[in-house]
Design a protein around this motif. Structure first.
Motif, PDB file in Angstrom:
ATOM      1  N   ASP A  63      31.240  56.412 -11.312  1.00  0.00           N
ATOM      2  CA  ASP A  63      30.886  57.319 -10.224  1.00  0.00           C
ATOM      3  C   ASP A  63      30.610  58.713 -10.774  1.00  0.00           C
ATOM      4  O   ASP A  63      30.807  58.990 -11.953  1.00  0.00           O
ATOM      5  N   ALA A  64      30.154  59.610  -9.880  1.00  0.00           N
ATOM      6  CA  ALA A  64      29.671  60.925 -10.325  1.00  0.00           C
ATOM      7  C   ALA A  64      30.745  61.728 -11.043  1.00  0.00           C
ATOM      8  O   ALA A  64      30.491  62.329 -12.088  1.00  0.00           O
ATOM      9  N   ILE A  65      31.968  61.730 -10.500  1.00  0.00           N
ATOM     10  CA  ILE A  65      32.997  62.577 -11.096  1.00  0.00           C
ATOM     11  C   ILE A  65      33.414  62.082 -12.471  1.00  0.00           C
ATOM     12  O   ILE A  65      33.665  62.867 -13.384  1.00  0.00           O
ATOM     13  N   THR A  66      33.448  60.770 -12.673  1.00  0.00           N
ATOM     14  CA  THR A  66      33.865  60.238 -13.978  1.00  0.00           C
ATOM     15  C   THR A  66      32.706  60.125 -14.966  1.00  0.00           C
ATOM     16  O   THR A  66      32.895  59.697 -16.092  1.00  0.00           O
ATOM     17  N   LYS A  67      31.497  60.535 -14.540  1.00  0.00           N
ATOM     18  CA  LYS A  67      30.361  60.655 -15.454  1.00  0.00           C
ATOM     19  C   LYS A  67      30.213  62.088 -15.964  1.00  0.00           C
ATOM     20  O   LYS A  67      29.450  62.335 -16.885  1.00  0.00           O
ATOM     21  N   ASN A  68      30.940  63.005 -15.331  1.00  0.00           N
ATOM     22  CA  ASN A  68      30.844  64.417 -15.697  1.00  0.00           C
ATOM     23  C   ASN A  68      31.550  64.665 -17.023  1.00  0.00           C
ATOM     24  O   ASN A  68      32.734  64.359 -17.177  1.00  0.00           O
ATOM     25  N   LYS A  69      30.857  65.222 -18.009  1.00  0.00           N
ATOM     26  CA  LYS A  69      31.427  65.404 -19.345  1.00  0.00           C
ATOM     27  C   LYS A  69      32.635  66.321 -19.336  1.00  0.00           C
ATOM     28  O   LYS A  69      33.580  66.112 -20.094  1.00  0.00           O
ATOM     29  N   GLN A  70      32.591  67.362 -18.505  1.00  0.00           N
ATOM     30  CA  GLN A  70      33.731  68.274 -18.454  1.00  0.00           C
ATOM     31  C   GLN A  70      34.977  67.565 -17.916  1.00  0.00           C
ATOM     32  O   GLN A  70      36.086  67.786 -18.413  1.00  0.00           O
ATOM     33  N   ILE A  71      34.779  66.714 -16.936  1.00  0.00           N
ATOM     34  CA  ILE A  71      35.900  65.940 -16.396  1.00  0.00           C
ATOM     35  C   ILE A  71      36.442  65.003 -17.470  1.00  0.00           C
ATOM     36  O   ILE A  71      37.669  64.908 -17.684  1.00  0.00           O
ATOM     37  N   ILE A  72      35.554  64.303 -18.160  1.00  0.00           N
ATOM     38  CA  ILE A  72      35.980  63.351 -19.205  1.00  0.00           C
ATOM     39  C   ILE A  72      36.731  64.080 -20.308  1.00  0.00           C
ATOM     40  O   ILE A  72      37.829  63.660 -20.722  1.00  0.00           O
ATOM     41  N   ASN A  73      36.164  65.177 -20.805  1.00  0.00           N
ATOM     42  CA  ASN A  73      36.814  65.919 -21.897  1.00  0.00           C
ATOM     43  C   ASN A  73      38.183  66.441 -21.481  1.00  0.00           C
ATOM     44  O   ASN A  73      39.137  66.401 -22.255  1.00  0.00           O
ATOM     45  N   THR A  74      38.281  66.923 -20.237  1.00  0.00           N
ATOM     46  CA  THR A  74      39.565  67.450 -19.754  1.00  0.00           C
ATOM     47  C   THR A  74      40.565  66.327 -19.553  1.00  0.00           C
ATOM     48  O   THR A  74      41.751  66.465 -19.881  1.00  0.00           O
ATOM     49  N   ALA A  75      40.120  65.196 -19.008  1.00  0.00           N
ATOM     50  CA  ALA A  75      41.020  64.068 -18.746  1.00  0.00           C
ATOM     51  C   ALA A  75      41.665  63.556 -20.025  1.00  0.00           C
ATOM     52  O   ALA A  75      42.826  63.139 -20.031  1.00  0.00           O
ATOM     53  N   PHE A  76      40.910  63.586 -21.131  1.00  0.00           N
ATOM     54  CA  PHE A  76      41.442  63.068 -22.401  1.00  0.00           C
ATOM     55  C   PHE A  76      41.948  64.188 -23.311  1.00  0.00           C
ATOM     56  O   PHE A  76      42.169  63.960 -24.505  1.00  0.00           O
ATOM     57  N   SER A  77      42.134  65.382 -22.750  1.00  0.00           N
ATOM     58  CA  SER A  77      42.648  66.498 -23.552  1.00  0.00           C
ATOM     59  C   SER A  77      44.163  66.359 -23.752  1.00  0.00           C
ATOM     60  O   SER A  77      44.852  65.649 -23.020  1.00  0.00           O
TER      61      SER A  77
END
Length: 625
Positions: free
Chosen positions: A435-449
């Motif tokens: 979905d849109a939110i989990t395709k967002n690079k900033q979201i992905i990078n932050t989630a795995f920070s």
């Protein structure tokens, strides 16, 4: 072929010719060069002259505004910053060199260029409104953009000095034409890997062995699912209502905002004066304008005739000198000149303008008026809603930041305080979700920070578009792990079948590389249903054959040579060269020859200029702070 060459080489020249248009919104301007003198807060010093932090920030904002912010990572941001700074340093060195070498551009030349930039034109005339809108969008002031154009033209002078002085010797041109316009006859034969797949059988032992050696290739990826809350300007706006009374009160309190300024439609007679005109030229143009005005005082009906016979504005002559409507308060000073014209037919005395001397005749006049409340009511309500929503959004964003930081182990306090819904995502890996939110690079990078994944804290607010931010926290985490053999054996079987088939295709193809065909080669071709395809007089830019195949043909040294290559799909191709046809300048007509020679010389000039730029950079004293 000539057309291809023309596109490739002349593309560079064409870019230079329209540099004034291109620099309007380029990533990296040179207006920093003048701005750098306004402060000592230097980001970089180039040969003793500062490039200021302010100018760097301006250029970086322009560059960043042209990127896809959603997809930018921290590494992308850093890379872009370095690119901006490197380009600014290069521009600073080039500007210094141009000034030192005596190149110069006047303000009048820059203004004339701006007036002719197509982006600022409307109905064939310069539009002050479009000009200002474009500058605002590109983060320029009128002064800084004028400097941008002025110095862009300055650097262009330097470029064209190299291009104008370059030359190519006759034997160089002949050699270039002979090689570049060369054509070749060749055959090629494709051995398709897919033809062998049906006969490949992979044993369980081979699958198990491959799995054992490549376990890391069959790991299930690390995944997370998230809880998140979204603060949306759109949602806040939907909750705000503005009454009719509130809108009327605002209308009454801001009457001046709804005035429609006076405007004039005029015809003019222009007596043009060049920017570098002498005093004698000015006096001559003024006298011509005064003589025409004296005639019009006696015979005002001669105005159209004088437009046709005397006006230097040839674009407006077809419309009897009529110009687009001029509005009071615009970016020009015409409204001051026209303020005394209120009755159609009135003619002004000659006035000195930036174009020369002009005589104006009033065609139509609209006095100052005021928009009615009904005309602006919806706009006022929208404005009041936007202002209220912006205030609430700013306050809510501050509260969101504070609460998510103060209670880092839960989103519940944030959700309750701001009346936001806690939502959840589907599990996703570092390569993105569905979905849109989990395709967002900033979201992905932050989630795995480290802070969010390892320490299990709430994230800082993350902007996902211009009107909304989210705060996320990890709901569940799945570590990377090995997949059992039974889950991947079909996948491994396909891999091994493909590899084996490709190896077979390559084996057969390589056995056909010997330039002397024998009985064994002919049997291989017949048995595997292969055939040669002929290509006649292929050019280097032939788009009828795959580029890789054509390139191999042009890399062969002499007729009867053969070579092979593996295509991306695993097929093996054998290429045999049959004949080489050298290009000849004499096959082109005189105009084509002249064009080709000019393009070759221009490309030489560009290469010389590139070397010149590199030498300037290498010699420059650059100090980064």
């Amino acid at each position: 072929m000539l057309q291809k060459l023309n596109e490739r080489i002349q593309g560079v020249v064409a870019w230079l010719v329209v540099i004034l248009i291109g620099i309007t919104f380029t990533l990296f301007g040179v207006d920093y060069y003048l701005q750098s003198r306004q402060t000592t807060n230097a980001k970089v010093t180039v040969n003793g002259e500062p490039v200021t932090m302010q100018s760097f920030e301006n250029n970086y904002r322009r560059a960043r505004s042209m990127q896809d912010i959603e997809q930018m990572t921290a590494a992308d941001e850093k890379k872009l910053q370095n690119q901006v700074l490197d380009q600014m340093v290069t521009n600073a060195v080039l500007v210094q060199a141009a000034l030192k070498n005596g190149f110069d551009v006047s303000s009048n030349q820059a203004n004339a260029a701006i007036l002719n930039i197509p982006q600022f034109q409307e109905d064939g005339h310069f539009s002050a409104q479009k000009y200002q809108q474009a500058l605002n969008a590109a983060l320029f002031t009128q002064s800084s953009f004028q400097n941008e154009v002025k110095q862009g033209m300055l650097l262009n002078q330097q470029r064209f000095a190299f291009m104008g002085s370059s030359f190519a010797l006759p034997d160089e041109i002949d050699r270039f034409v002979s090689l570049y316009m060369q054509s070749r006859d060749y055959d090629y034969l494709t051995v398709p890997a897919s033809a062998f797949e049906k006969n490949v059988h992979i044993s369980p032992a081979e699958i198990a062995s491959y799995y054992k050696e490549h376990k890391k290739d069959f790991m299930s990826p690390e995944k997370v699912s998230l809880d998140y809350v979204t603060l949306s300007m759109h949602d806040i706006k939907n909750q705000i209502k503005v009454s009719e009374d509130d809108a009327k009160r605002y209308y009454e309190d801001n009457q001046s905002s709804y005035l429609i300024p006076a405007s004039w439609q005029v015809a003019h007679i222009l007596f043009a004066v060049p920017g570098d005109a002498s005093l004698a030229d000015l006096e001559k143009a003024q006298k011509k304008a005064n003589d025409a005005y004296q005639l019009l005082l006696k015979k005002p009906d001669q105005f159209d005739h004088l437009v046709a016979t005397l006006s230097d504005d040839k674009l407006s002559v077809a419309d009897k000198g009529v110009l687009p409507w001029i509005t009071a308060g615009g970016q020009n000073n015409y409204n001051q000149i026209l303020s005394g014209l209120t009755k159609p037919g009135q003619i002004s005395p000659p006035e000195k303008t930036k174009h020369g001397y002009e005589i104006f005749k009033l065609v139509a006049y609209k006095p100052v008026s005021k928009k009615s409340f009904s005309e602006v009511a919806s706009a006022i309500k929208e404005q009041l809603i936007n202002e209220a929503a912006q205030t609430k959004y700013t306050q809510a964003l501050e509260q969101l930041s504070d609460l998510s930081y103060q209670t880092p182990d839960s989103l519940q306090p944030v959700a309750e305080a701001l009346n936001l819904k806690i939502e959840q995502t589907q599990p996703f890996s570092r390569s993105a979700g569905i979905d849109a939110i989990t395709k967002n690079k900033q979201i992905i990078n932050t989630a795995f920070s480290h802070d969010v994944l390892d320490l299990r804290n709430n994230s800082e607010p993350i902007q996902i578009d211009n009107d909304s931010v989210v705060v996320i926290r990890v709901n569940q985490h799945w570590a990377e792990k090995e997949q059992p053999l039974e889950n991947v054996e079909d996948q491994i079987n396909k891999i091994l079948v493909k590899k084996t088939a490709e190896a077979k295709a390559k084996e057969i193809g390589m056995s056909l590389l010997n330039p002397v065909e024998d009985k064994q080669q002919q049997e291989l071709i017949h048995t595997n249903n292969l055939s040669w395809k002929s290509v006649v007089k292929s050019t280097r830019d032939n788009d009828k054959v795959e580029t890789d195949i054509n390139d191999v043909a042009f890399n062969l040294l002499r007729p009867e040579n053969r070579s092979g290559l593996v295509l991306p799909n695993g097929d093996y191709v054998v290429v045999r060269l049959k004949q080489i046809h050298d290009g000849k300048l004499s096959t082109l007509d005189r105009e084509q020859q002249d064009s080709l020679i000019q393009q070759i010389e221009a490309s030489y000039g560009m290469m010389d200029y590139d070397l010149y730029v590199k030498s300037l950079i290498n010699r420059a004293q650059i100090e980064r702070h």
